[in-house]
Every structure is written in C-alpha cells, then in structure tokens.
Design an enzyme around this catalytic site. Structure first.
Site, mmCIF file in Angstrom:
data_model
loop_
_atom_site.group_PDB
_atom_site.id
_atom_site.type_symbol
_atom_site.label_atom_id
_atom_site.label_comp_id
_atom_site.label_asym_id
_atom_site.label_seq_id
_atom_site.Cartn_x
_atom_site.Cartn_y
_atom_site.Cartn_z
ATOM 1 N N LYS A 190 0.671 -1.197 -0.109
ATOM 2 C CA LYS A 190 0.089 0.031 -0.015
ATOM 3 C C LYS A 190 0.845 1.243 0.021
ATOM 4 O O LYS A 190 1.556 1.434 0.990
ATOM 5 C CB LYS A 190 -1.037 0.064 1.216
ATOM 6 C CG LYS A 190 -1.687 1.120 1.125
ATOM 7 C CD LYS A 190 -2.456 1.765 2.231
ATOM 8 C CE LYS A 190 -1.964 3.074 2.980
ATOM 9 N NZ LYS A 190 -1.675 4.119 1.936
ATOM 10 N N SER A 244 6.296 7.607 9.343
ATOM 11 C CA SER A 244 6.388 8.595 10.722
ATOM 12 C C SER A 244 6.476 7.488 11.971
ATOM 13 O O SER A 244 5.773 6.397 12.036
ATOM 14 C CB SER A 244 5.454 9.345 10.820
ATOM 15 O OG SER A 244 3.939 8.858 10.909
ATOM 16 N N GLY A 248 3.755 4.641 13.079
ATOM 17 C CA GLY A 248 4.206 3.160 13.586
ATOM 18 C C GLY A 248 3.606 2.522 14.862
ATOM 19 O O GLY A 248 3.514 1.422 14.972
ATOM 20 N N GLU A 266 10.355 1.356 10.266
ATOM 21 C CA GLU A 266 11.405 2.246 9.722
ATOM 22 C C GLU A 266 10.680 3.615 9.602
ATOM 23 O O GLU A 266 9.969 4.068 8.793
ATOM 24 C CB GLU A 266 11.847 1.954 8.406
ATOM 25 C CG GLU A 266 12.269 0.476 8.056
ATOM 26 C CD GLU A 266 13.921 0.347 8.308
ATOM 27 O OE1 GLU A 266 14.506 1.670 8.885
ATOM 28 O OE2 GLU A 266 14.604 -0.565 8.425
ATOM 29 N N CYS A 300 14.243 10.885 5.478
ATOM 30 C CA CYS A 300 14.057 10.234 6.820
ATOM 31 C C CYS A 300 15.427 10.474 7.611
ATOM 32 O O CYS A 300 15.688 10.732 8.586
ATOM 33 C CB CYS A 300 13.747 9.112 6.935
ATOM 34 S SG CYS A 300 14.736 7.854 5.792
ATOM 35 N N GLU A 397 11.201 16.260 14.004
ATOM 36 C CA GLU A 397 11.339 15.996 12.545
ATOM 37 C C GLU A 397 10.500 17.175 11.748
ATOM 38 O O GLU A 397 9.139 17.093 12.003
ATOM 39 C CB GLU A 397 11.066 14.596 12.401
ATOM 40 C CG GLU A 397 11.282 14.501 10.869
ATOM 41 C CD GLU A 397 10.985 12.955 10.520
ATOM 42 O OE1 GLU A 397 9.967 12.478 10.408
ATOM 43 O OE2 GLU A 397 11.891 12.276 9.774
HETATM 44 P P1 NDP Z 1 3.059 8.516 7.374
HETATM 45 O O1 NDP Z 1 3.621 7.851 8.649
HETATM 46 O O2 NDP Z 1 1.909 9.594 7.593
HETATM 47 O O3 NDP Z 1 2.492 7.559 6.295
HETATM 48 C C1 NDP Z 1 3.126 6.329 5.960
HETATM 49 C C2 NDP Z 1 2.211 5.350 5.282
HETATM 50 O O4 NDP Z 1 1.582 4.981 6.402
HETATM 51 C C3 NDP Z 1 1.408 6.057 4.361
HETATM 52 O O5 NDP Z 1 1.167 4.651 3.356
HETATM 53 C C4 NDP Z 1 0.060 6.462 5.141
HETATM 54 O O6 NDP Z 1 -1.076 6.219 4.363
HETATM 55 C C5 NDP Z 1 -0.006 5.243 6.011
HETATM 56 N N1 NDP Z 1 -0.761 5.585 7.282
HETATM 57 C C6 NDP Z 1 -1.092 6.886 7.628
HETATM 58 N N2 NDP Z 1 -1.898 6.873 8.709
HETATM 59 C C7 NDP Z 1 -1.989 5.387 9.033
HETATM 60 C C8 NDP Z 1 -2.870 4.820 9.939
HETATM 61 N N3 NDP Z 1 -3.528 5.378 10.937
HETATM 62 N N4 NDP Z 1 -3.051 3.443 9.869
HETATM 63 C C9 NDP Z 1 -2.401 2.844 8.988
HETATM 64 N N5 NDP Z 1 -1.621 3.255 8.127
HETATM 65 C C10 NDP Z 1 -1.541 4.565 8.123
HETATM 66 O O7 NDP Z 1 4.490 9.162 6.860
HETATM 67 P P2 NDP Z 1 4.746 10.179 5.511
HETATM 68 O O8 NDP Z 1 4.169 9.407 4.316
HETATM 69 O O9 NDP Z 1 3.977 11.461 5.776
HETATM 70 O O10 NDP Z 1 6.110 9.935 5.391
HETATM 71 C C11 NDP Z 1 6.952 10.835 6.283
HETATM 72 C C12 NDP Z 1 7.624 10.052 7.279
HETATM 73 O O11 NDP Z 1 8.153 8.774 6.844
HETATM 74 C C13 NDP Z 1 8.665 10.495 8.139
HETATM 75 O O12 NDP Z 1 8.344 10.567 9.543
HETATM 76 C C14 NDP Z 1 10.017 9.987 7.628
HETATM 77 O O13 NDP Z 1 10.907 10.127 8.621
HETATM 78 C C15 NDP Z 1 9.546 8.701 7.400
HETATM 79 N N6 NDP Z 1 10.439 7.699 6.677
HETATM 80 C C16 NDP Z 1 11.321 6.698 7.205
HETATM 81 C C17 NDP Z 1 12.264 6.224 6.308
HETATM 82 C C18 NDP Z 1 13.088 5.221 6.972
HETATM 83 O O14 NDP Z 1 13.624 4.316 6.572
HETATM 84 N N7 NDP Z 1 13.243 5.184 8.544
HETATM 85 C C19 NDP Z 1 12.369 6.590 5.116
HETATM 86 C C20 NDP Z 1 11.300 7.398 4.592
HETATM 87 C C21 NDP Z 1 10.617 8.120 5.221
HETATM 88 P P3 NDP Z 1 -1.700 7.587 3.651
HETATM 89 O O15 NDP Z 1 -0.564 8.576 3.101
HETATM 90 O O16 NDP Z 1 -2.241 6.988 2.416
HETATM 91 O O17 NDP Z 1 -2.513 8.087 4.422
#
Ligand code: NDP
Length: 493
Positions: A190, A244, A248, A266, A300, A397
């Site tokens: 997803k 995020s 997580g 991650e 990230c 962040e």
């Molecule tokens: P989010 O945590 O908002 O979203 C990540 C994924 O989780 C998306 O597919 C999102 O879906 C989904 N999601 C959001 N809310 C829910 C929920 N309540 N239940 C289940 N799934 C959910 O992160 P971002 O997309 O805004 O990305 C930025 C974050 O990712 C930053 O914190 C960054 O640091 C981190 N990141 C970490 C990396 C690593 O390797 N450690 C690498 C890259 C990014 P949707 O968007 O469709 O709502």
C-alpha cells in the site's frame, strides 16, 4: 539515454496516462468506483483519480497473496526460478525507467532527473540484487550427536503487507518487496495516498515481467482505512512499515489487537551532523547542505541538526548558506531544477509552522523561510542558527528543507546533543581524528553513522534505526531476516 530537455519531459507528461487501478491477483482491479484525487505538487492541480481501496479490496488482495503463498506457487518455486523472475522484474523497471521517474516526479514533486538518476536506478538495482541472491542462501546443519541430524532451514514467513511513504515512493517499496519476494513470501503493497501512481504501475509491471498472479499485489488507498485494514488483517503474517513514528505506533497496536503479526518499523529521524574543529569545513558544509536540502529535505536521514564546534561555526554556517542560496528551485520537470516542490499543501503548511515556531522561540533565521511565489508547493531552503537544544526545531522532525545549526565546545557535549532526541536513525561525523571518529560513532545511538561523508549506501549494507526511529534492517542479507523464520527439523538416525 540522451538527456531529455524540459520540453521533452513536458511532452511526455502530457502524454502520460497513469495507472489508476489496483493490481490484485495478477490483474487490474478497478474497485467499487470509489476514487480519490492525487494533486501534482508542481502546480497544485489534480493529476489523477485512482481507485480507493476499502476493506473489500484489501481482503481481495490479501486473499490473493494468501492463495499464492499457500498453494506454493511462489514459496515452493526453486530459488533460482524466483531469482530469475526478480531479475526480469528489474529489467522491466529499467525498460520503463523514464515513465516511472516521470510518474514519481509528478506525484510527489522531486526533480525528475533525481527520480531518474537516483531513485529508479536504486529500485532496479534492488530487485536485481535480491534476484541474484535468491539462490545463494545456504541453510544450516548444526553438529549434533551421532544418532540425530538437525536441520535449520530458512522458511518464508507468508503474506507480507508493506505500507510505505511518499518521499521515495518506489525505493521504499523496493526495499520491502524485493527481499520479501526473494525469501518466498507474497506481498500486498500500500503506497501513500500522495504517491500511489508509480506503485500501481509497478504492480502491473510485475505481472508483465511474469510474476505469478497473487504474488505481488498493490492497493491504493488511505492510511486510516486501507493501511489500518492491512495492519489488522488476520491473514497478514508480517507488516513492514516505513513512515512516521506516530503511525508506527498504530501498527504495533493493530498487531496487538489482531493476530500478533510481526511488525517491522523504519521511522522518522532528526539526525545530527557533528563537525569537529579539525574537520575540513568546506567539505562538511557542502555535504551538510546537500544532505538537508536533497529531495526537498523530505528525507528520513536528513542531517537536519548541524552540530558544529563553536570555533568554526560561523565559517561552516556561511558555507552552508552559500550553497542553500545557490539551489535552483523550480519545475520538477526542468532538468536544471535542483530543488522541487514539497509533497502537498498540507505538508508545506506543516513545515512553515515549524519555521514560524522556531522564529517565535528565538532561533535566528539566516536564509529562506518563505514560500516561493509560484503555483505549487515550493519553499525556500531555510537555515536557522542560534538554535537551543530545548527548542522544538532541535528535537522534532520537520521533513522539509530546514536546517538547525547548534554549537558545542567539547566532544562530550557534542555526543550529549547528538543523543538528545527520541530518534536514532543516522548521524554524521566530520573530523580528521580517527580516534575521535570511532569514539563518537560508538557513542551516538544511530543505525548508521557516516564519517566524513553522508548518505553513502550500498545494497549489501543494512539500513535502519534505533530508538524511536524503528528496528529491523532494510537492504542487505539482514533484510531477509524480516521475511524468514528459522525452522528446526530433528531427524533420528
Ligand atoms: P506517514 O506515517 O504519515 O505515512 C506512511 C504510510 O502510513 C502511508 O502509506 C500512510 O497512508 C500510512 N498511514 C497513515 N496513517 C495510517 C494509519 N492510521 N493506519 C495505517 N496506515 C497509516 O508518513 P509520511 O508518508 O508522511 O512519510 C514521512 C515519514 O516517513 C517521516 O516521518 C519520515 O522520517 C519517515 N520515513 C522513514 C524512512 C526510514 O527508512 N526510516 C524513510 C522514509 C520516510 P496515507 O499516506 O495513504 O494516508
């Protein structure tokens, strides 16, 4: 490939017909007619209306993955055959590199040349690497007494759901999907709601490359519905998440409330980049500026806290400012652009709120801070100094092009500052003193420490976090540990 011009990319964008349907059980799946809108960050205008997955589509995708796993069509295939299929997948990605790079640039706003040169290269290489590794894994036969034989075999865990963010939509997907498939698992991916189009295309490409139906499924949809449904699904065995820290936590709860599926995380970061007084100040500044502004700062691992010895702080900061001001913000489809658009209006507003908060807290704005006056979600590269360790800008962040400069006077203080965060994803150290580099590397709690460099990486090197940046490792053979269980079989002789 001859380098494409701005006009070439614009022409290709005008002709692009993005895939807007799910990929389930080897076929397109339009869902029940419910859709959502993807907005292009480069101009703020609607780009596509993909199908929106609800519980029904998630159930179908998980059932397809379950069937492909349980019937053995994928996990019991000879590893060399699985590897060949992944290498064909890599070939297909390379053959469609231009289209995929364009799709990524349009949906999430990064410069198309970076999508082409960096992201797509990494994605194809990832599938190829795990394809090549698939038949080179060796199980164990521990030494036992003369009357028994013990075998420890690596078993695929089953159905893997991968939920990924938008900043590197295909790289983050590849880091999960490729090792999971190599291990013999089947997958439901997803993507983020902001960047579903490249992932939907990837799903179809997998089928075109010959993956059997159900082995790799992609559903577009929103986190609180489709992501949640995967997190709670009783037939998902492993949930691999990048995103995020806040989301997580949700996944750990979903696992606890359902089948105790294993959850790999991650998460975010607030990475320190430590510059000691004996470092090459220009090399450190160049790397710091590149690291924090690359990909619009939506990284990230972004070295978003520059911790610099007070004796050279002014010199290093000036060199960072020079590089920040030299960045060329513009249309992501223009090859001359070095900084594109932030992913969405909402994200731009969040980043601007961080900037306003830092100003209100008394940090000194040295450059940037303003929205760029053009359609789309563009923000100037922004640098603050005089940032105090207790300010939000030093702890939270931002996930945008905003650098916080802090100073220190002793090595111990630098280490204390570096660790004064809930995150532990990455860190940089700049020094010519080998002992100091080792001491600091050992003392900073981060999954990766770069010495006199930043963002070095290779597929054979693991990547992941400590503390609230998550656990488990993507890339390398270590990633296979996430998608396999050791099974012990005792045989009486
Ligand atoms: P989010 O945590 O908002 O979203 C990540 C994924 O989780 C998306 O597919 C999102 O879906 C989904 N999601 C959001 N809310 C829910 C929920 N309540 N239940 C289940 N799934 C959910 O992160 P971002 O997309 O805004 O990305 C930025 C974050 O990712 C930053 O914190 C960054 O640091 C981190 N990141 C970490 C990396 C690593 O390797 N450690 C690498 C890259 C990014 P949707 O968007 O469709 O709502």
């Amino acid at each position: 490939m001859a380098r494409l011009s701005h006009q070439d990319w614009l022409d290709r964008a005008a002709r692009l017909r993005p895939v807007t349907v799910h990929h389930i059980d080897g076929a397109d799946h339009a869902g029940d007619g419910d859709t959502f809108t993807v907005i292009a960050p480069r101009d703020g205008r609607p780009l596509a209306e993909p199908a929106r997955a609800g519980q029904r589509e998630v159930d179908l995708a998980v059932a397809a993955a379950r069937r492909a796993f349980d019937t053995g069509v994928w996990p019991r295939l000879a590893p060399a055959e699985r590897g060949r299929a992944l290498i064909r997948f890599a070939d297909a990605i390379e053959a469609h590199r231009e289209e995929l790079a364009l799709t990524v640039a349009l949906e999430m706003g990064k410069p198309v040349t970076e999508a082409y040169d960096i992201e797509l290269r990494a994605v194809a290489a990832c599938f190829r690497w795990y394809g090549e590794v698939a038949d080179k894994l060796i199980d164990e036969a521990p030494q036992t007494g003369p009357d028994a034989l013990a075998l420890v075999t690596r078993e695929p865990v089953g159905v893997v759901a991968a939920v990924v963010p938008w900043n590197f939509p295909l790289t983050m997907a590849a880091w999960k999907v490729a090792p999971a498939l190599a291990a013999g698992c089947t997958v439901v991916l997803k993507p983020a709601e902001q960047s579903p189009l490249s992932a939907l295309r990837l799903g179809r490409l997998g089928a075109e490359a010959g993956l059997p139906p159900g082995v790799f499924n992609v559903v577009a949809g929103e986190g609180p519905t489709a992501g949640r449904a995967l997190g709670l699904h009783p037939d998902v065995d492993v949930l691999a998440f990048t995103g995020s820290t806040a989301v997580g936590r949700h996944f750990l709860r979903y696992a606890a409330d359902s089948n105790l599926k294993r959850v790999w995380l991650e998460l975010g970061g607030k990475s320190p980049n430590i510059v000691l007084p004996d470092a090459d100040p220009i090399a450190a500044a160049a790397s710091a500026a590149w690291g924090v502004f690359f990909n619009q700062g939506e990284m990230c691992t972004a070295p978003s806290r520059l911790l610099v010895h007070s004796s050279i702080a002014e010199h290093v900061t000036d060199a960072v400012l020079e590089r920040a001001r030299a960045l060329r913000i513009g249309d992501p489809l223009d090859p001359a652009t070095t900084m594109g658009a932030l992913v969405s209006a909402a994200h731009l507003a969040r980043v601007r709120a961080h900037i306003a908060g830092a100003q209100a807290a008394g940090a000194r704005l040295r450059t940037g801070g303003e929205r760029v006056d053009r359609p789309g979600h563009f923000l100037e590269p922004t640098v603050f100094d005089r940032v105090a360790p207790d300010m939000a800008l030093a702890r939270e962040e931002v996930f945008g092009p905003v650098l916080a400069v802090l100073t220190f006077d002793t090595e111990d203080e630098a280490i204390r500052l570096a660790n004064a965060t809930e995150y532990g994803l990455a860190a940089g150290v700049w020094t010519t003193n080998l002992s100091a580099a080792h001491r600091i590397s050992r003392s900073v709690r981060a999954g990766t420490v770069w010495v006199n460099c930043y963002e070095e990486g290779g597929l054979n090197v693991p990547f992941g976090g400590m503390k609230q940046s998550g656990h488990g490792r993507d890339k390398s053979l270590h990633a296979l540990e996430k998608y396999t269980d050791p099974k012990t079989t005792w045989i009486r002789l």
